[in-house]
Design a protein around this motif. Structure first.
Motif, PDB file in Angstrom:
ATOM      1  N   ILE A  53     -14.153   5.711  13.977  1.00  0.00           N
ATOM      2  CA  ILE A  53     -13.445   6.792  13.286  1.00  0.00           C
ATOM      3  C   ILE A  53     -14.025   6.974  11.879  1.00  0.00           C
ATOM      4  CG2 ILE A  53     -11.217   7.601  12.399  1.00  0.00           C
ATOM      5  CD1 ILE A  53      -9.895   5.966  14.687  1.00  0.00           C
ATOM      6  N   LEU A  54     -14.261   5.863  11.177  1.00  0.00           N
ATOM      7  CA  LEU A  54     -14.831   5.967   9.824  1.00  0.00           C
ATOM      8  C   LEU A  54     -16.173   6.694   9.871  1.00  0.00           C
ATOM      9  CD1 LEU A  54     -14.037   2.436   8.314  1.00  0.00           C
ATOM     10  CD2 LEU A  54     -12.897   4.610   7.812  1.00  0.00           C
ATOM     11  N   HIS A  79       0.849  -1.177   0.000  1.00  0.00           N
ATOM     12  CA  HIS A  79       0.000   0.000   0.000  1.00  0.00           C
ATOM     13  C   HIS A  79       0.885   1.227   0.000  1.00  0.00           C
ATOM     14  CE1 HIS A  79      -3.564  -2.155   2.064  1.00  0.00           C
ATOM     15  NE2 HIS A  79      -3.942  -1.807   0.843  1.00  0.00           N
ATOM     16  N   LEU A  80       0.356   2.334  -0.513  1.00  0.00           N
ATOM     17  CA  LEU A  80       0.960   3.632  -0.271  1.00  0.00           C
ATOM     18  C   LEU A  80       0.051   4.336   0.720  1.00  0.00           C
ATOM     19  CD1 LEU A  80       1.897   4.377  -3.930  1.00  0.00           C
ATOM     20  CD2 LEU A  80       3.528   4.279  -2.039  1.00  0.00           C
ATOM     21  N   ALA A  81       0.646   4.851   1.793  1.00  0.00           N
ATOM     22  CA  ALA A  81      -0.161   5.419   2.871  1.00  0.00           C
ATOM     23  C   ALA A  81       0.282   6.832   3.201  1.00  0.00           C
ATOM     24  CB  ALA A  81      -0.045   4.542   4.114  1.00  0.00           C
ATOM     25  N   CYS A  82      -0.694   7.664   3.555  1.00  0.00           N
ATOM     26  CA  CYS A  82      -0.389   8.982   4.115  1.00  0.00           C
ATOM     27  C   CYS A  82      -1.599   9.466   4.901  1.00  0.00           C
ATOM     28  CB  CYS A  82       0.008   9.979   3.020  1.00  0.00           C
ATOM     29  SG  CYS A  82      -1.345  10.521   1.979  1.00  0.00           S
ATOM     30  N   ASP A  83      -1.426  10.558   5.625  1.00  0.00           N
ATOM     31  CA  ASP A  83      -2.496  11.172   6.404  1.00  0.00           C
ATOM     32  C   ASP A  83      -3.551  11.731   5.441  1.00  0.00           C
ATOM     33  OD1 ASP A  83      -4.110  12.761   7.954  1.00  0.00           O
ATOM     34  OD2 ASP A  83      -2.494  14.019   8.755  1.00  0.00           O
ATOM     35  N   ALA A  84      -4.780  11.175   5.511  1.00  0.00           N
ATOM     36  CA  ALA A  84      -5.819  11.574   4.545  1.00  0.00           C
ATOM     37  C   ALA A  84      -6.340  12.972   4.794  1.00  0.00           C
ATOM     38  CB  ALA A  84      -6.974  10.586   4.577  1.00  0.00           C
ATOM     39  N   SER A  85      -6.095  13.529   5.985  1.00  0.00           N
ATOM     40  CA  SER A  85      -6.628  14.856   6.258  1.00  0.00           C
ATOM     41  C   SER A  85      -5.583  15.950   5.994  1.00  0.00           C
ATOM     42  CB  SER A  85      -7.133  14.930   7.703  1.00  0.00           C
ATOM     43  OG  SER A  85      -6.099  14.555   8.580  1.00  0.00           O
ATOM     44  N   ASN A  86      -4.416  15.554   5.530  1.00  0.00           N
ATOM     45  CA  ASN A  86      -3.355  16.510   5.231  1.00  0.00           C
ATOM     46  C   ASN A  86      -3.337  16.811   3.725  1.00  0.00           C
ATOM     47  OD1 ASN A  86      -0.858  17.640   4.493  1.00  0.00           O
ATOM     48  ND2 ASN A  86       0.166  16.747   6.282  1.00  0.00           N
ATOM     49  N   PRO A  87      -3.846  17.990   3.313  1.00  0.00           N
ATOM     50  CA  PRO A  87      -4.006  18.261   1.882  1.00  0.00           C
ATOM     51  C   PRO A  87      -2.711  18.145   1.078  1.00  0.00           C
ATOM     52  CG  PRO A  87      -5.031  19.987   3.211  1.00  0.00           C
ATOM     53  CD  PRO A  87      -4.266  19.124   4.145  1.00  0.00           C
ATOM     54  N   PHE A 108      -8.945   7.719  -4.028  1.00  0.00           N
ATOM     55  CA  PHE A 108      -8.141   6.880  -3.141  1.00  0.00           C
ATOM     56  C   PHE A 108      -9.053   6.233  -2.101  1.00  0.00           C
ATOM     57  CE2 PHE A 108      -4.513  10.081  -3.801  1.00  0.00           C
ATOM     58  CZ  PHE A 108      -3.872   9.281  -4.732  1.00  0.00           C
ATOM     59  N   ALA A 109      -8.689   5.018  -1.672  1.00  0.00           N
ATOM     60  CA  ALA A 109      -9.400   4.397  -0.547  1.00  0.00           C
ATOM     61  C   ALA A 109      -8.752   4.854   0.756  1.00  0.00           C
ATOM     62  CB  ALA A 109      -9.319   2.883  -0.669  1.00  0.00           C
ATOM     63  N   VAL A 110      -9.530   4.835   1.825  1.00  0.00           N
ATOM     64  CA  VAL A 110      -8.987   5.219   3.129  1.00  0.00           C
ATOM     65  C   VAL A 110      -9.183   4.100   4.151  1.00  0.00           C
ATOM     66  CG1 VAL A 110      -9.303   7.703   2.783  1.00  0.00           C
ATOM     67  CG2 VAL A 110     -11.145   6.366   3.824  1.00  0.00           C
ATOM     68  N   MET A 111      -8.315   4.128   5.183  1.00  0.00           N
ATOM     69  CA  MET A 111      -8.381   3.140   6.255  1.00  0.00           C
ATOM     70  C   MET A 111      -8.298   3.871   7.593  1.00  0.00           C
ATOM     71  SD  MET A 111      -5.722  -0.041   6.981  1.00  0.00           S
ATOM     72  CE  MET A 111      -6.132  -1.258   5.748  1.00  0.00           C
ATOM     73  N   ASP A 144      -6.034  10.292  12.244  1.00  0.00           N
ATOM     74  CA  ASP A 144      -6.907   9.130  12.468  1.00  0.00           C
ATOM     75  C   ASP A 144      -7.451   8.510  11.181  1.00  0.00           C
ATOM     76  OD1 ASP A 144      -8.730  11.051  11.770  1.00  0.00           O
ATOM     77  OD2 ASP A 144      -9.979  10.849  13.560  1.00  0.00           O
ATOM     78  N   LEU A 145      -7.230   9.189  10.039  1.00  0.00           N
ATOM     79  CA  LEU A 145      -7.723   8.612   8.787  1.00  0.00           C
ATOM     80  C   LEU A 145      -6.572   8.629   7.777  1.00  0.00           C
ATOM     81  CD1 LEU A 145     -10.488   7.610   7.568  1.00  0.00           C
ATOM     82  CD2 LEU A 145     -10.576   9.803   6.386  1.00  0.00           C
ATOM     83  N   PHE A 146      -6.389   7.518   7.071  1.00  0.00           N
ATOM     84  CA  PHE A 146      -5.218   7.371   6.212  1.00  0.00           C
ATOM     85  C   PHE A 146      -5.595   6.924   4.811  1.00  0.00           C
ATOM     86  CE2 PHE A 146      -4.289   6.703  10.580  1.00  0.00           C
ATOM     87  CZ  PHE A 146      -3.136   7.438  10.796  1.00  0.00           C
ATOM     88  N   ILE A 147      -4.937   7.526   3.823  1.00  0.00           N
ATOM     89  CA  ILE A 147      -5.036   6.984   2.476  1.00  0.00           C
ATOM     90  C   ILE A 147      -4.336   5.637   2.507  1.00  0.00           C
ATOM     91  CG2 ILE A 147      -4.356   7.280   0.054  1.00  0.00           C
ATOM     92  CD1 ILE A 147      -6.130   9.550   0.886  1.00  0.00           C
TER      93      ILE A 147
END
Ligand code: ZN
Ligand code: ZN
Length: 765
Positions: free
Chosen positions: A262-263, A228-236, A253-256, A328-331
């Motif tokens: 949290i979802l 996976h490629l992951a990053c902070d989903a709330s960080n533009p 993108f999907a998020v986890m 708390d939410l990640f791509i």
């Protein structure tokens, strides 16, 4: 009164190995005071047990009603044999029966018990990223060969320590014969590696990966079936960087997140969706976003929906564990560049993801088979509806009528899956992808070899699409030639119909109305089909209605540029290219005159009856999208912009076997000229397709007396359409088949091809 003791033998088939079945039988037998044995064979599980008859009846009832969570029993045969006197109940050594096979479990998300141990400081495997048991953990992705035993998996390099070995050998333990069992002392390890190549091991490495996420960096995470490629989903800026580096211009993108709670902060999750998100398969589930969730636009551009999932491995849980000031939410998107297949080896990850990721969270458990995340939604009746069938679902067998041949179906070219069938089992592969990509095509060939070995299937017939240019068709022809076996070609939309019928276990000879709305498929007349109404079953079909044939100037070029389609359709229908239309404003005059000439001279302008192209034309006409960057983008965005409460529709006329488009376009133009908002036109257009389905079903039913309708083809991924059409048909007395276990899109074609070849077989003999 002493009851008489008797002996029964049981043969059990289905997913019964590697899922804690023998310990379950052992425990039950002990509790019921039975004596005898249980063992795995290459055909399933055998039991011989002696004791009171009532206790044997109880054992059978327990097998049927309460098997271990991952077991899937297909058949139980039991019979009384001559009495055998045993002193105890034991688990016997596995028996190999040549030529036999047993289904293999998919990879399953971490179970509740393992999750509790993972976060229990007293536990031996506290914070161990590879904790698993017979109810959870990797299966398909680590199996190299059969029988499914540790030496034939990628766990063979990790000899068990005494602690693990004791659990592995103890029949009452929930890790009894769990092949991937391991701990910190003996099993795989993680480490973090930054771009300079510096490695940080174990827990410290994990913390470093978390630090990177917190800082808005992008990390590559080696998971279960790939990276996976992951990053902070709330960080533009993190999300924008990822989008730019991944060259994935607009695809969402999907998020986890660590938990469903949290979802729920970000999304509006309905009860059946929640159940699916929490299921042991843990697919990516498409849900509606909360209106004010403040997620950056780059997460899912142009969408009010989003794909969400929960951590399905212990490593993901540890990585995303909540903490003060931690996102708390990640791509969590596939580790690849645009349309390439997902990366799955450490070495490969540096080459392919080195320009995207700022760091790598790696481990030394090899992924043998690359398997993507599954993608699903819910349809109606709270049922799951798969868009991509992969991790958690494949290679779960589907059931077919009993057949005497072993068959290989190679599927379509886009969203490819293949299917191998033997007796009454169909093993449809995990999602393979677009075969035009070289690496994906290699994965397709290797996958066929691997599944053939795992399930002991030596195809005696091969079935493919009619399309002469599909790489799967070419492969099938070569395969048939090399192995000197028959090649059978089936029409694409017939395969869609058969796929939907097989998905619903409908194998009768009666005809069903197949509403096959699709993008592109090769017709028996050599034209592009896709708005097809078939009357048929898994055996044969007739084409009773289809969309009016329209020009596609430039072929594939038109598919990429819906503005070409809209202009061509207006020209063909004799409607004005009025400069009040956004498509005309956004297309330069020279291109318009080129399209005109191309159609007039019939240069590279195939005709098509595709429903997908009709959606493209309308999306372009009302200004939703003129050029696409991924498949079906225009149609998806058209669905996304619908205003929900609109009941009005446009009209489509049926003329003999043709669905006429002129009135539809006239009415849409009228609305455009009246400045009707885009979202209302989009809703009315969708409603008219829903009405069209009912009109078609009624028409055919009146003439032919058929009351069953099947919905298949890629356009049925449109949930607005699906959720409106099914109740409307039902309210009018039709019973409706729709997909549940395999996708409505081309990912389901291989199952349909298999069902068709099976029906041909039973007819011929
Ligand atoms: Zn577990
Ligand atoms: Zn160990």
């Amino acid at each position: 009164m002493a009851a008489k003791n008797v002996t029964w033998q049981f043969h059990i088939k289905g997913v019964v190995q590697g899922v804690g079945f023998r310990p379950f039988v052992y425990k039950a037998a002990k509790e019921l005071n039975l004596r005898g044995w249980v063992r795995n064979s290459s055909a399933g599980v055998d039991i011989v047990a002696s004791g009171e008859e009532q206790c044997l009846i109880d054992l059978l009832a327990r097998l049927k009603s309460n098997p271990p969570p991952l077991a899937k029993i297909d058949h139980i045969e039991q019979s009384q044999i001559d009495f055998l006197d045993f002193s105890d109940f034991e688990i016997k050594e596995s028996k190999v029966i040549p030529g036999e096979f047993i289904p293999i479990s998919p990879d399953i998300a971490i179970c509740k018990d393992c999750k509790e141990e993972l976060f229990d400081p007293q536990d031996h495997r506290y914070r161990y990223p590879f904790i698993n048991c017979t109810n959870c953990g990797p299966r398909l992705t680590i199996i190299q060969d059969i029988p499914y035993d540790r030496p034939k998996t990628t766990m063979s390099h990790f000899p068990m320590c005494d602690f693990c070995k004791n659990e592995y050998d103890e029949p009452a333990n929930r890790r009894f014969h769990a092949q991937p069992v391991a701990c910190e002392d003996c099993g795989p390890q993680i480490w973090f590696q930054d771009l300079s190549g510096e490695k940080t091991l174990h827990e410290e490495g994990l913390q470093k990966a978390r630090e990177f996420l917190k800082q808005g960096k992008i990390i590559a995470v080696k998971g279960l079936g790939g990276f996976h490629l992951a990053c902070d989903a709330s960080n533009p800026s993190a999300v924008e960087n990822l989008r730019n580096r991944k060259k994935r211009s607009q695809k969402p993108f999907a998020v986890m997140a660590f938990s469903i709670q949290i979802l729920e902060k970000y999304c509006d999750i309905k009860a059946p969706e929640k159940e699916l998100i929490l299921s042991k398969e843990k697919p990516i589930v498409i849900v509606n976003q909360n209106e004010n969730n403040n997620l950056p636009e780059h997460v899912a551009p142009g969408r009010h929906t989003i794909g969400v999932m929960l951590p399905y491995t212990p490593l993901h849980l540890l990585l995303l564990e909540p903490e003060q000031d931690f996102p708390d939410l990640f791509i969590m998107t596939s580790g690849n560049i645009s349309e390439e297949p997902i990366t799955y080896s450490n070495i490969d990850s540096f080459d392919r993801l080195g320009d995207i990721a700022d760091g790598f969270l790696l481990h030394d458990r090899e992924i043998y088979l690359r398997v993507d995340d599954s993608v699903a939604a819910t349809s109606v009746d709270e049922k799951p509806y798969l868009f991509r069938r992969a991790r958690g679902y494949a290679p779960q067998a589907l059931t077919l009528p009993m057949g005497s041949h072993m068959d290989l179906a190679v599927g379509a070219e886009l969203k490819n899956t293949f299917c191998l069938a033997k007796r009454d089992y169909a093993f449809m592969s995990h999602h393979i992808g677009d075969l035009k990509n070289y690496e994906t095509f290699q994965a397709f060939i290797q996958g066929i070899g691997h599944y053939s070995r795992l399930f002991n299937i030596h195809p005696q017939r091969v079935v493919c699409d009619l399309h002469p240019e599909y790489l799967s068709t070419k492969y099938a022809a070569e395969y048939a030639n090399q192995n000197k076996i028959p090649l059978i070609q089936v029409q694409h939309h017939h395969a869609h119909l058969a796929s939907c019928l097989a998905d619903n276990q409908f194998f009768k000879d009666e005809p069903v109305i197949g509403i096959i709305f699709d993008g592109t498929g090769y017709g028996t007349d050599g034209n592009i089909w896709g708005g097809e109404v078939l009357l048929g079953n898994t055996r044969n079909y007739e084409r009773v209605f289809h969309l009016e044939e329209m020009p596609l100037p430039g072929g594939d070029l038109a598919v990429m540029n819906p503005n070409r389609i809209a202009i061509a359709y207006l020209l063909k229908l004799g409607l004005p290219l009025d400069n009040r239309l956004s498509v005309i404003n956004k297309t330069d005059q020279s291109e318009i005159s080129l399209i005109k000439k191309q159609i007039a001279a019939n240069i590279n302008t195939p005709v098509n009856s595709s429903m997908g192209r009709l959606f493209d034309a309308v999306a372009s006409l009302i200004g939703v999208r003129q050029n696409i960057s991924y498949e079906a983008q225009a149609a998806i965005e058209l669905e996304q912009c619908i205003q929900k409460n609109i009941k009005d529709t446009y009209h489509l006329q049926l003329d003999n076997s043709i669905i006429q488009l002129k009135s539809l376009f006239e009415e849409i133009l009228e609305d455009i000229f009246k400045d009707t908002p885009q979202k209302i036109i989009a809703a009315k257009f969708h409603n008219s397709i829903v009405d069209l389905v009912l009109q078609l079903a009624k028409n055919i039913s009146k003439q032919r007396g058929v009351k069953r309708v099947a919905l298949s083809g890629g356009v049925w991924q449109n949930l607005y359409l699906l959720r409106k059409t099914i109740p409307l048909l039902r309210a009018n007395g039709f019973s409706v088949f729709f997909h549940q276990q395999v996708p409505a899109n081309d990912g389901g074609i291989s199952l349909g091809q298999t069902a068709i070849i099976r029906s041909m077989n039973t007819k011929a003999r």
